[in-house]
Design an enzyme around this catalytic site. Structure first.
Site, PDB file in Angstrom:
ATOM      1  N   CYS A 330       0.836  -1.199   0.000  1.00  0.00           N
ATOM      2  CA  CYS A 330       0.000   0.000   0.000  1.00  0.00           C
ATOM      3  C   CYS A 330       0.875   1.255   0.000  1.00  0.00           C
ATOM      4  O   CYS A 330       1.566   1.525  -0.974  1.00  0.00           O
ATOM      5  CB  CYS A 330      -0.963  -0.043   1.180  1.00  0.00           C
ATOM      6  N   HIS A 426      -3.624  -5.735   1.092  1.00  0.00           N
ATOM      7  CA  HIS A 426      -3.407  -6.137   2.479  1.00  0.00           C
ATOM      8  C   HIS A 426      -3.994  -7.531   2.701  1.00  0.00           C
ATOM      9  O   HIS A 426      -4.980  -7.903   2.082  1.00  0.00           O
ATOM     10  CB  HIS A 426      -4.110  -5.177   3.439  1.00  0.00           C
TER      11      HIS A 426
END
Length: 482
Positions: A330, A426
């Protein structure tokens, strides 16, 4: 008929979140329909919900304890710190604004209708709601407009149980002192107390518990010993991540100033053949690391500057020259690219910022946040994994070398030698098959854990812990009808 009880703490980090999870699983096992609720949470460790929003990850674990999918009604107000004085305000799963603490203080009381709306909607689906407070009600300077502790308990007419932490010392003062400073109405709302994190023979605290009960008039619901399987549950704070591994394989994780969604580390920390080391500011990235994992962040550009200020950019280049592996997730992925462009000043001042340059991609920030639970495929192995996205910005490059697909589209980027990887996803490491394949590249060949199974066993053990040491029948007797 729905009942509710609120668990508040005599201070921060007394173990409220874990106690609520344990109570939720124990009561669920008794056949009740149970749901968790936290009116206001402050955390950059968020979970994507079944209705397409985000809530604190602690509430997602509590939902799991109830055998429910996480829903935005379980945590209607989420504050995600972006700077030392400001935070993004998420209401019922969606971003409302980014405010300084003083400005939020002025408007938080206006959020009570939304909080009560979510609570009422949740109550329609449950026999019992276990509510978690935030911080401590003893912070009476924050009582005006409060929606997190006694302000909510008063508005929803929910009885309170106060938890003290004996491990940090002074638990009698914590509980009796809270009783002393609370206004009479709030004091009367507390019906019982419990003491958490006792090490040793709990009978040795019997006199202390009697003193608390006699000085407050509250019912003693028990003294809970230290729960030694806590490390098997997803951590609330990055510094709660306890690597049990003693293997020679080392994963170094720089602790970014706005680190976010670090649940990616939990499955790695559970492995016995590796060591996860959190690197604090002011300390170099270790030269013997096999992998440097740059986690998510709530402020990519700010943490890129922070990364460089620690000299970690120099350490990272040396690590790569030695043949080490790098993974950015991310915000960490965005940092690994050549450029980060923020034309509208989403993260502060508008401008173009040079990245770490280890991946041939660049990122353009935008105001739209992507929140999605997704199914991905690792192109190298064909393993399917469940993951989630929670980010702003779009990352692209002419020679990105994607290494994942997400529902038919390419995802992520990889260096030419395959040792530097980045992606937005994630939760990849919660998949045992993917984790095994990835760690094999680092030299881990056996001893891999069943991560999800381990979390379930820990929740069951936590429920047993509650049944043994907490008066759950007494707790139910104190719960109020709503």
């Amino acid at each position: 008929m729905t009942k509710a009880i609120m668990i508040q703490g005599a201070g921060s980090n007394v173990g409220k979140s874990m106690l609520v999870a344990g109570i939720c699983r124990a009561m669920t096992r008794r056949g009740l329909r149970v749901a968790p609720f936290k009116p206001q949470n402050m955390s950059n460790n968020a979970a994507v919900t079944v209705d397409g929003g985000e809530i604190g990850r602690a509430q997602a674990l509590q939902a799991r304890a109830c055998r429910l999918s996480p829903h935005t009604d379980m945590n209607p107000v989420l504050l995600k710190p972006e700077t030392d004085v400001g935070a993004q305000v998420v209401v019922q799963g969606k971003r409302l604004a980014t405010l300084k603490a003083r400005d939020y203080g002025k408007m938080k009381s206006t959020l009570m209708p939304k909080v009560l709306e979510s609570f009422t909607r949740l109550a329609d689906t449950a026999d019992l709601i276990v509510v978690e407070g935030a911080g401590s009600p003893a912070e009476i300077n924050l009582r005006t407009g409060d929606i997190a502790n006694m302000g909510f308990a008063e508005a929803a007419n929910v009885p309170v149980v106060l938890i003290g932490d004996i491990d940090r010392g002074g638990v009698i003062a914590q509980l009796v002192g809270t009783h002393a400073v609370l206004p009479e109405g709030d004091r009367a709302r507390i019906k019982g107390f419990a003491v958490n994190k006792f090490r040793g023979d709990v009978s040795l605290f019997a006199d202390g518990a009697r003193e608390i009960a006699s000085r407050t008039g509250w019912i003693d619901l028990g003294t809970l010993p230290w729960f030694d399987q806590a490390h098997r549950l997803p951590a609330e704070d990055v510094m709660d991540i306890s690597s049990r591994g003693t293997g020679e394989i080392k994963i170094a994780v720089p602790r970014l100033s706005r680190i976010a969604n670090f649940d990616d580390l939990d499955p790695l920390a559970a492995e016995l053949d590796i060591t996860v080391e959190i690197i604090e500011a002011g300390h170099p990235l270790p030269g013997d690391a096999d992998l440097v994992l740059i986690p998510g962040t709530k402020s990519t550009i700010g943490d890129l500057k922070f990364f460089r200020a620690q000299g970690w950019d120099i350490d990272l280049l040396a690590h790569v020259r030695r043949g080490g592996h790098v993974l950015g997730i991310c915000g960490g992925y965005q940092m690994l690219g050549r450029w980060i462009d923020d034309p509208d000043g989403i993260e502060g001042h508008a401008g173009r910022h040079e990245g770490l340059g280890l991946l041939d991609v660049e990122t353009v920030m935008s105001g739209d946040k992507r929140l999605a639970a997704v199914c991905a495929i690792d192109l190298a192995t064909g393993h399917e994994v469940s993951a989630y996205e929670i980010h702003i910005g779009r990352t692209f490059g002419p020679d990105a070398r994607p290494w994942l697909t997400v529902e038919g589209r390419s995802e992520g980027a990889m260096s030419a030698d395959g040792k530097v990887l980045g992606c937005y996803l994630h939760g990849l490491f919660a998949s045992d098959a993917f984790r095994a394949a990835y760690l094999a590249r680092l030299g881990v060949t056996d001893g891999l854990t069943d991560f999800e199974g381990g979390v379930e066993k820990a929740l069951e053990a936590l429920a047993d812990h509650m049944e043994t040491h907490l008066d759950l029948d007494g707790l139910m007797g104190l719960a109020g009808k709503i």
